[in-house]
Design a protein around this motif. Sequence first.
Motif, PDB file in Angstrom:
ATOM      1  N   UNK A 153      -8.919  51.077  19.668  1.00  0.00           N
ATOM      2  CA  UNK A 153      -9.725  49.858  19.728  1.00  0.00           C
ATOM      3  C   UNK A 153      -8.941  48.791  20.483  1.00  0.00           C
ATOM      4  N   UNK A 154      -9.642  48.024  21.301  1.00  0.00           N
ATOM      5  CA  UNK A 154      -9.042  46.918  22.046  1.00  0.00           C
ATOM      6  C   UNK A 154      -9.759  45.636  21.639  1.00  0.00           C
ATOM      7  N   UNK A 155      -8.992  44.595  21.341  1.00  0.00           N
ATOM      8  CA  UNK A 155      -9.587  43.302  21.015  1.00  0.00           C
ATOM      9  C   UNK A 155      -8.912  42.228  21.861  1.00  0.00           C
ATOM     10  N   UNK A 156      -9.657  41.698  22.821  1.00  0.00           N
ATOM     11  CA  UNK A 156      -9.138  40.661  23.720  1.00  0.00           C
ATOM     12  C   UNK A 156     -10.322  39.848  24.228  1.00  0.00           C
ATOM     13  N   UNK A 157     -10.152  38.534  24.313  1.00  0.00           N
ATOM     14  CA  UNK A 157     -11.291  37.702  24.707  1.00  0.00           C
ATOM     15  C   UNK A 157     -11.495  37.622  26.217  1.00  0.00           C
ATOM     16  N   UNK A 192     -11.535  41.004  31.814  1.00  0.00           N
ATOM     17  CA  UNK A 192     -10.698  41.685  32.801  1.00  0.00           C
ATOM     18  C   UNK A 192      -9.540  42.423  32.128  1.00  0.00           C
ATOM     19  N   UNK A 193      -9.034  41.861  31.032  1.00  0.00           N
ATOM     20  CA  UNK A 193      -7.960  42.521  30.283  1.00  0.00           C
ATOM     21  C   UNK A 193      -8.504  43.744  29.559  1.00  0.00           C
ATOM     22  N   UNK A 194      -9.654  43.590  28.919  1.00  0.00           N
ATOM     23  CA  UNK A 194     -10.266  44.734  28.220  1.00  0.00           C
ATOM     24  C   UNK A 194     -10.537  45.879  29.189  1.00  0.00           C
ATOM     25  N   UNK A 195     -11.065  45.538  30.360  1.00  0.00           N
ATOM     26  CA  UNK A 195     -11.379  46.572  31.350  1.00  0.00           C
ATOM     27  C   UNK A 195     -10.112  47.243  31.877  1.00  0.00           C
ATOM     28  N   UNK A 196      -9.080  46.436  32.116  1.00  0.00           N
ATOM     29  CA  UNK A 196      -7.825  46.989  32.625  1.00  0.00           C
ATOM     30  C   UNK A 196      -7.165  47.921  31.623  1.00  0.00           C
ATOM     31  N   UNK A 197      -7.125  47.501  30.364  1.00  0.00           N
ATOM     32  CA  UNK A 197      -6.543  48.339  29.319  1.00  0.00           C
ATOM     33  C   UNK A 197      -7.351  49.621  29.135  1.00  0.00           C
ATOM     34  N   UNK A 198      -8.660  49.474  29.163  1.00  0.00           N
ATOM     35  CA  UNK A 198      -9.528  50.646  29.004  1.00  0.00           C
ATOM     36  C   UNK A 198      -9.284  51.661  30.108  1.00  0.00           C
ATOM     37  N   UNK A 199      -9.099  51.177  31.328  1.00  0.00           N
ATOM     38  CA  UNK A 199      -8.871  52.070  32.461  1.00  0.00           C
ATOM     39  C   UNK A 199      -7.563  52.843  32.286  1.00  0.00           C
ATOM     40  N   UNK A 200      -6.512  52.129  31.873  1.00  0.00           N
ATOM     41  CA  UNK A 200      -5.212  52.779  31.670  1.00  0.00           C
ATOM     42  C   UNK A 200      -5.303  53.839  30.576  1.00  0.00           C
ATOM     43  N   UNK A 201      -5.934  53.483  29.474  1.00  0.00           N
ATOM     44  CA  UNK A 201      -6.017  54.389  28.326  1.00  0.00           C
ATOM     45  C   UNK A 201      -6.914  55.587  28.618  1.00  0.00           C
ATOM     46  N   UNK A 202      -8.073  55.346  29.229  1.00  0.00           N
ATOM     47  CA  UNK A 202      -9.004  56.438  29.521  1.00  0.00           C
ATOM     48  C   UNK A 202      -8.428  57.419  30.541  1.00  0.00           C
ATOM     49  N   UNK A 240      -5.374  58.337  30.501  1.00  0.00           N
ATOM     50  CA  UNK A 240      -4.249  58.995  29.839  1.00  0.00           C
ATOM     51  C   UNK A 240      -4.775  60.135  28.978  1.00  0.00           C
ATOM     52  N   UNK A 241      -4.238  61.308  29.177  1.00  0.00           N
ATOM     53  CA  UNK A 241      -4.706  62.486  28.437  1.00  0.00           C
ATOM     54  C   UNK A 241      -4.535  62.296  26.934  1.00  0.00           C
ATOM     55  N   UNK A 242      -5.564  62.648  26.199  1.00  0.00           N
ATOM     56  CA  UNK A 242      -5.492  62.593  24.745  1.00  0.00           C
ATOM     57  C   UNK A 242      -5.819  61.240  24.150  1.00  0.00           C
ATOM     58  N   UNK A 243      -6.332  60.317  24.978  1.00  0.00           N
ATOM     59  CA  UNK A 243      -6.678  58.983  24.481  1.00  0.00           C
ATOM     60  C   UNK A 243      -8.066  58.579  24.947  1.00  0.00           C
ATOM     61  N   UNK A 244      -8.745  57.811  24.113  1.00  0.00           N
ATOM     62  CA  UNK A 244     -10.029  57.249  24.518  1.00  0.00           C
ATOM     63  C   UNK A 244     -10.243  55.909  23.821  1.00  0.00           C
ATOM     64  N   UNK A 245     -11.010  55.037  24.461  1.00  0.00           N
ATOM     65  CA  UNK A 245     -11.320  53.724  23.903  1.00  0.00           C
ATOM     66  C   UNK A 245     -12.686  53.783  23.236  1.00  0.00           C
ATOM     67  N   UNK A 246     -12.721  53.532  21.933  1.00  0.00           N
ATOM     68  CA  UNK A 246     -13.983  53.542  21.190  1.00  0.00           C
ATOM     69  C   UNK A 246     -14.512  52.139  20.931  1.00  0.00           C
TER      70      UNK A 246
END
Length: 214
Positions: A8-12, A15-25, A27-33
């Motif tokens: 889970x990502x929590x940021x107001x 652009x930060x949420x999208x950037x973090x989601x891109x990095x995590x998605x 990465x093998x074995x990780x997903x943003x729910x």
Amino acid sequence: MKRVLRIAIADDHEIVRNGLSMIIENTEGMQVDIAASSHHELLDMLEKYQIDILILDLNLGDLNGLGSLESVTKHYPSLPVLVLSAYPEEEYAVRAFKLGALGYLNKAVNASELIEAIHTIENGKPYISKTLAQTLPYGTQLERETKDISEILSKRELEVFTLIGQGKSSTEIADILSLSPKTISTYRSRIIEKLMLTSRTQLQRFAYEWLSGV
């Protein structure tokens, strides 16, 4: 099949949420729910999804500072929280750890350290950045859990430290290591300085606890 880490990502900031989601998605074995923009939205979504790790900004629009962290750790005490904030580590990190965070990173961090931090707290271990580690006294519980004492002391200092933990006197240590009592006294002083302790009594207690795994 390897278990997927649900994050889970929590940021107001979108652009930060999208950037973090891109990095995590990517990465093998990780997903943003969850990608929440406010504290209220985060709590609402945490009730609906089973999450393994939360990446939390301290400056959410509806609850600023450490309030959101305190609320999350109160409602979800077993959820590992990695704080990712623009606030200075030296000012906020220790307070965040005391409120239940398992990791703290400044937003200037690179992608590789972010992933390293996620893997570290996934295994239940606190994550401290190299920058923050340099500002923490070794004697804190946080630093004790994350840094091997052998990284701090030389081989000979570690030998002296171990013997101190066994309750040996300076004279006994000198005999065992074939050194003079004066040399052992010098090693004691160096160890106290390196571990940021305040007295020989504290050194003896700390060495005993370290040796006993307390």
